[in-house]
Enzyme design. Sequence first.
Site, PDB file in Angstrom:
ATOM      1  N   ASN A   9      85.621  46.755 -71.523  1.00  0.00           N
ATOM      2  CA  ASN A   9      84.584  46.631 -70.493  1.00  0.00           C
ATOM      3  C   ASN A   9      84.132  45.169 -70.432  1.00  0.00           C
ATOM      4  OD1 ASN A   9      82.340  46.823 -68.854  1.00  0.00           O
ATOM      5  ND2 ASN A   9      81.051  47.839 -70.376  1.00  0.00           N
ATOM      6  N   LYS A  11      82.112  43.886 -68.506  1.00  0.00           N
ATOM      7  CA  LYS A  11      80.726  43.805 -68.021  1.00  0.00           C
ATOM      8  C   LYS A  11      80.650  42.746 -66.902  1.00  0.00           C
ATOM      9  CE  LYS A  11      79.109  44.942 -72.606  1.00  0.00           C
ATOM     10  NZ  LYS A  11      77.956  45.363 -73.369  1.00  0.00           N
ATOM     11  N   HIS A  94      76.964  54.039 -68.274  1.00  0.00           N
ATOM     12  CA  HIS A  94      76.810  53.049 -69.350  1.00  0.00           C
ATOM     13  C   HIS A  94      75.320  52.826 -69.596  1.00  0.00           C
ATOM     14  CE1 HIS A  94      77.034  49.318 -71.597  1.00  0.00           C
ATOM     15  NE2 HIS A  94      78.316  49.580 -71.815  1.00  0.00           N
ATOM     16  N   GLU A  96      73.648  50.282 -70.108  1.00  0.00           N
ATOM     17  CA  GLU A  96      73.064  49.154 -69.354  1.00  0.00           C
ATOM     18  C   GLU A  96      72.702  49.592 -67.942  1.00  0.00           C
ATOM     19  OE1 GLU A  96      76.214  46.378 -70.146  1.00  0.00           O
ATOM     20  OE2 GLU A  96      75.610  46.312 -72.250  1.00  0.00           O
ATOM     21  N   GLU A 164      78.335  55.893 -77.392  1.00  0.00           N
ATOM     22  CA  GLU A 164      77.906  54.515 -77.590  1.00  0.00           C
ATOM     23  C   GLU A 164      76.427  54.488 -77.971  1.00  0.00           C
ATOM     24  OE1 GLU A 164      80.617  51.584 -75.445  1.00  0.00           O
ATOM     25  OE2 GLU A 164      79.067  52.128 -74.013  1.00  0.00           O
ATOM     26  N   GLY A 170      76.533  45.491 -78.104  1.00  0.00           N
ATOM     27  CA  GLY A 170      76.289  44.058 -77.938  1.00  0.00           C
ATOM     28  C   GLY A 170      75.386  43.448 -79.006  1.00  0.00           C
ATOM     29  N   SER A 210      79.865  47.278 -80.521  1.00  0.00           N
ATOM     30  CA  SER A 210      80.225  46.173 -81.417  1.00  0.00           C
ATOM     31  C   SER A 210      81.545  46.399 -82.162  1.00  0.00           C
ATOM     32  CB  SER A 210      79.089  45.914 -82.415  1.00  0.00           C
ATOM     33  OG  SER A 210      77.923  45.504 -81.725  1.00  0.00           O
ATOM     34  N   GLY A 231      83.329  46.104 -75.563  1.00  0.00           N
ATOM     35  CA  GLY A 231      82.673  45.172 -74.649  1.00  0.00           C
ATOM     36  C   GLY A 231      83.057  43.737 -74.965  1.00  0.00           C
ATOM     37  N   GLY A 232      82.212  43.075 -75.740  1.00  0.00           N
ATOM     38  CA  GLY A 232      82.391  41.646 -76.036  1.00  0.00           C
ATOM     39  C   GLY A 232      83.798  41.266 -76.484  1.00  0.00           C
TER      40      GLY A 232
HETATM   41  C1  PEP Z   1      80.149  48.268 -74.107  1.00  0.00           C
HETATM   42  O1  PEP Z   1      79.934  47.442 -73.244  1.00  0.00           O
HETATM   43  O2  PEP Z   1      80.366  49.435 -73.786  1.00  0.00           O
HETATM   44  C2  PEP Z   1      80.139  47.867 -75.518  1.00  0.00           C
HETATM   45  C3  PEP Z   1      80.392  48.764 -76.424  1.00  0.00           C
HETATM   46  O3  PEP Z   1      79.851  46.534 -75.769  1.00  0.00           O
HETATM   47  P1  PEP Z   1      80.073  45.767 -77.168  1.00  0.00           P
HETATM   48  O4  PEP Z   1      81.451  46.123 -77.661  1.00  0.00           O
HETATM   49  O5  PEP Z   1      79.922  44.338 -76.845  1.00  0.00           O
HETATM   50  O6  PEP Z   1      79.034  46.285 -78.127  1.00  0.00           O
END
Ligand code: PEP
Length: 254
Positions: A9, A11, A94, A96, A164, A170, A210, A231-232
């Site tokens: 993702n 983002k 999600h 966010e 999640e 994040g 993460s 994500g990251g």
């Molecule tokens: C996400 O955006 O769904 C996510 C899990 O981000 P991150 O891996 O950065 O925690």
Amino acid sequence: MRVAVIAGNCKMNTTVSEAIQLVNEMRQGLDEIDSVDKVICPPFISLATVKELIKGSSIKLGAQNIYFEEKGAYTGEISPLMLADLCEFVIIGHSERRHYFNESGEIVNKKIQAALKVGLKPILCIGERLEENETGRTEEVVAEQLRSSLAGIDYLGGLVIAYEPVWAIGTGKAATGEWANETIGFIRRNISQKYGKRVTQDLRILYGGSVTADNTAEFINQPEIDGALVGGASLKASQFLSIVKQTSEIKQVR
Ligand code: PEP
């Protein structure tokens, strides 16, 4: 057996040219690994370009959001029909979006229904906030999110669930593999009560929060965890490739 999924993702990161660069850096490496479903979810504006870039490869494309109406006067929104033309997966619910854009369980439910109607595979995100976790309410929260998200839905199609925990997204503070495994086991049992064992056995449930190349094995080694929403770490080709590679080594299904 379930085929593992690693979904990246992006983002609200990467311009179109940055998305091109990122995909070019990992395309060949990802394509060589065929025992895992690899899904890239760039911003809407890069979907068409990335679709062309991954043409002929085994990499799959996903969107990060969807609107639930088919078409009409909804300025700025992207419809299920538009996405079905471009990609296979769509992230829905999600944290966010729930947090910054006030997406309720009802809206998430409408989006899931709209996605399934056009054959898109939703990646439904659920998870508890920190205070809910600390007060022992995780199961209650995820059960309610499942109930509201899937209300009135009899057929799950290719739906994937991503557990999640909000406090892990994040933050660099991932859950433990054991915690994620237990919660995902709970999610699977909850789904089984409504949809039966057969559907549940095939349902892929991911962990997200993460995930990096360093902690991938901790999650993927758990029996209930079928992959990760990343994500990251999906913004760095070498990290994402390593996560996919480790996953294919641990879960050799195909
Ligand atoms: C996400 O955006 O769904 C996510 C899990 O981000 P991150 O891996 O950065 O925690």
